[in-house]
Write an enzyme that holds these catalytic residues in place. Structure first.
Site, PDB file in Angstrom:
ATOM      1  N   ASP A   1      -0.526  -3.897  -5.949  1.00  0.00           N
ATOM      2  CA  ASP A   1       0.282  -2.977  -6.747  1.00  0.00           C
ATOM      3  C   ASP A   1       1.721  -3.412  -6.497  1.00  0.00           C
ATOM      4  OD1 ASP A   1       0.811  -0.802  -8.375  1.00  0.00           O
ATOM      5  OD2 ASP A   1       0.832   0.630  -6.713  1.00  0.00           O
TER       6      ASP A   1
ATOM      7  N   ALA B   1       0.760  -1.254   0.000  1.00  0.00           N
ATOM      8  CA  ALA B   1       0.000   0.000   0.000  1.00  0.00           C
ATOM      9  C   ALA B   1       0.788   1.299   0.000  1.00  0.00           C
ATOM     10  CB  ALA B   1      -0.956   0.014   1.197  1.00  0.00           C
TER      11      ALA B   1
ATOM     12  N   GLU C   1       1.501  -2.554   4.464  1.00  0.00           N
ATOM     13  CA  GLU C   1       2.820  -2.278   3.878  1.00  0.00           C
ATOM     14  C   GLU C   1       3.869  -3.055   4.666  1.00  0.00           C
ATOM     15  OE1 GLU C   1       4.290  -0.790   1.200  1.00  0.00           O
ATOM     16  OE2 GLU C   1       6.086  -1.538   2.195  1.00  0.00           O
TER      17      GLU C   1
ATOM     18  N   PRO D   1       3.080   4.478  -0.814  1.00  0.00           N
ATOM     19  CA  PRO D   1       2.639   5.511   0.139  1.00  0.00           C
ATOM     20  C   PRO D   1       1.127   5.762   0.159  1.00  0.00           C
ATOM     21  CG  PRO D   1       3.552   6.544  -1.810  1.00  0.00           C
ATOM     22  CD  PRO D   1       3.690   5.062  -2.025  1.00  0.00           C
ATOM     23  N   GLY D   2       0.334   4.990  -0.567  1.00  0.00           N
ATOM     24  CA  GLY D   2      -1.116   5.119  -0.389  1.00  0.00           C
ATOM     25  C   GLY D   2      -1.919   5.453  -1.630  1.00  0.00           C
TER      26      GLY D   2
ATOM     27  N   LYS E   1      -2.948   3.813  -4.369  1.00  0.00           N
ATOM     28  CA  LYS E   1      -4.024   2.934  -4.837  1.00  0.00           C
ATOM     29  C   LYS E   1      -5.186   2.928  -3.832  1.00  0.00           C
ATOM     30  CE  LYS E   1      -2.370   1.515  -8.781  1.00  0.00           C
ATOM     31  NZ  LYS E   1      -1.110   2.263  -8.816  1.00  0.00           N
TER      32      LYS E   1
ATOM     33  N   CYS F   1       4.176  -0.773 -12.365  1.00  0.00           N
ATOM     34  CA  CYS F   1       4.588   0.408 -13.135  1.00  0.00           C
ATOM     35  C   CYS F   1       5.795   0.047 -13.979  1.00  0.00           C
ATOM     36  CB  CYS F   1       4.848   1.601 -12.225  1.00  0.00           C
ATOM     37  SG  CYS F   1       6.202   1.353 -11.085  1.00  0.00           S
TER      38      CYS F   1
HETATM   39  C1  SAM Z   1       4.623  -0.157  -6.192  1.00  0.00           C
HETATM   40  S1  SAM Z   1       4.842   0.024  -4.507  1.00  0.00           S
HETATM   41  C2  SAM Z   1       3.212   0.346  -3.943  1.00  0.00           C
HETATM   42  C3  SAM Z   1       2.713   1.716  -4.266  1.00  0.00           C
HETATM   43  C4  SAM Z   1       1.350   2.007  -3.636  1.00  0.00           C
HETATM   44  N1  SAM Z   1       0.398   0.979  -3.958  1.00  0.00           N
HETATM   45  C5  SAM Z   1       0.778   3.330  -4.070  1.00  0.00           C
HETATM   46  O1  SAM Z   1      -0.060   3.354  -4.996  1.00  0.00           O
HETATM   47  O2  SAM Z   1       1.158   4.361  -3.491  1.00  0.00           O
HETATM   48  C6  SAM Z   1       5.063  -1.626  -3.964  1.00  0.00           C
HETATM   49  C7  SAM Z   1       5.109  -1.811  -2.465  1.00  0.00           C
HETATM   50  O3  SAM Z   1       5.262  -3.213  -2.194  1.00  0.00           O
HETATM   51  C8  SAM Z   1       6.052  -3.365  -1.048  1.00  0.00           C
HETATM   52  N2  SAM Z   1       6.681  -4.716  -1.056  1.00  0.00           N
HETATM   53  C9  SAM Z   1       7.962  -5.052  -1.295  1.00  0.00           C
HETATM   54  N3  SAM Z   1       8.116  -6.384  -1.197  1.00  0.00           N
HETATM   55  C10 SAM Z   1       6.922  -6.910  -0.888  1.00  0.00           C
HETATM   56  C11 SAM Z   1       6.454  -8.227  -0.657  1.00  0.00           C
HETATM   57  N4  SAM Z   1       7.260  -9.276  -0.729  1.00  0.00           N
HETATM   58  N5  SAM Z   1       5.151  -8.392  -0.359  1.00  0.00           N
HETATM   59  C12 SAM Z   1       4.321  -7.329  -0.301  1.00  0.00           C
HETATM   60  N6  SAM Z   1       4.703  -6.051  -0.516  1.00  0.00           N
HETATM   61  C13 SAM Z   1       5.991  -5.843  -0.814  1.00  0.00           C
HETATM   62  C14 SAM Z   1       7.066  -2.250  -1.150  1.00  0.00           C
HETATM   63  O4  SAM Z   1       7.572  -1.941   0.108  1.00  0.00           O
HETATM   64  C15 SAM Z   1       6.272  -1.125  -1.783  1.00  0.00           C
HETATM   65  O5  SAM Z   1       5.781  -0.248  -0.810  1.00  0.00           O
END
Ligand code: SAM
Length: 307
Positions: free
Chosen positions: A191, A125, A147, A127-128, A130, A244
């Site tokens: 995401d 999630a 997160e 920084p938020g 989605k 992304c």
């Molecule tokens: C693309 S970013 C999310 C962006 C967020 N959804 C937004 O829209 O602001 C992916 C997130 O997945 C987390 N992450 C990393 N490894 C992970 C794992 N094994 N399982 C779940 N989340 C993970 C990261 O810390 C990161 O915050």
């Protein structure tokens, strides 16, 4: 296409191989190279927060007409390009959240979710963004913004609090810990962490993001996350999978792996995104690239559990 000039911290060979894997035409390849080279494909959108939708809020700057973006939800607006909406007092007051338009494009996949979820989980999630897009479309009844990285949870909490997102708890469990709690959610947002190839088109250096080590490593992690995610969703529930990045290994192939491996799931058509349908797979999945003109790009696929 001026390949000799393409040197903005990425390997030309790796980028060309990516374009081949994406089956891009010469014009599309040229557009992707230009976007990677110039790094100026980002385009800011604002997502009106629950605070502002309650007040019929109008932003204090002019916004583009929405006609060009029929897939944008009503409470996502496009400030004129000269405006930096994060510098306005209304941003600090939580009236809106700022996102790249390609994230909002991914959020448009939620248009194919037939009704507001009773219980939702944003698995990755921080920084938020989605969660904000979900809140812009549906009232949140019982939402969890999760997160795993402790250092990113503070900003997630702060953003949701500032924007008045209600009925939401912030947690930090890894996907397998959610999975063992059973199929309790009717909507999951995944995401996924990814190689972030679109960052190049936003002018953000991301060394190695086109290389096979980054792509294969991320694809493996994404498959792992999705195998746990499906265990969290109740029958007739949905998962929105987004990244992304451009590489099919982290997008279409993650979904196709899941559909082959886990019975009872299908990818769902998203009529609003029909123009962006991926031709790299035989199920409905959608990809945005810089040549579309809506930001740096991304991928989305909405999955439904039918049994
Ligand atoms: C693309 S970013 C999310 C962006 C967020 N959804 C937004 O829209 O602001 C992916 C997130 O997945 C987390 N992450 C990393 N490894 C992970 C794992 N094994 N399982 C779940 N989340 C993970 C990261 O810390 C990161 O915050």
């Amino acid at each position: 296409m001026g390949l000799a000039k393409v040197s903005n911290g990425f390997s030309v060979k790796a980028a060309l191989r990516l374009c081949e894997r994406l089956k891009l035409s010469a014009t599309q390849t040229d557009a992707l190279f230009r976007a990677m080279q110039s790094g100026n494909a980002a385009r800011r959108a604002i997502v009106l927060s629950p605070k502002s939708t309650a007040k019929n809020y109008q932003p204090p700057f002019s916004c583009e007409p929405r006609k060009k973006y029929p897939w944008l939800p009503e409470n996502v607006l496009l400030p004129d390009e000269s405006v930096n909406p994060a510098q306005h007092a209304d941003y600090a007051a939580g009236m809106y959240y700022v996102l790249d338009i390609s994230s909002c494009w991914e959020g448009a996949a939620l248009s194919a979710v037939p009704s507001a979820p009773e219980k939702s989980l944003d698995l990755c999630a921080a920084p938020g963004g989605k969660t904000m897009l979900l809140a812009a479309r549906f009232p949140l009844r019982d939402h969890t913004a999760n997160e795993v990285q402790a250092c990113r949870r503070g900003i997630l909490r702060e953003n949701l609090l500032r924007c008045g997102v209600e009925n939401t708890q912030v947690t930090g469990l890894p996907p397998d810990q959610w999975a063992i709690q059973g199929d309790q959610f009717d909507l999951l947002l995944v995401d996924a962490p990814c190689s972030g190839q679109s960052l190049l088109c936003k002018g953000i250096s991301n060394p190695g993001c086109l290389g096979s080590a980054a792509v294969n490593g991320n694809a493996k992690r994404q498959r792992g996350i999705m195998l746990q995610a499906v265990r969290c969703v109740c029958p007739r529930g949905h998962i929105l999978y987004t990244t992304c990045t451009y590489d099919p290994a982290e997008n279409e192939r993650v979904v196709s792996y899941l559909l082959r491996r886990v019975p009872g799931w299908q990818a769902v058509e998203i009529p609003l995104l029909a123009a962006f349908r991926s031709d790299l797979c035989d199920f409905p999945a959608y990809r945005l690239l810089p040549h579309h003109g809506f930001g740096a790009g991304g991928f989305c696929c909405l999955l439904r559990r039918f049994s």
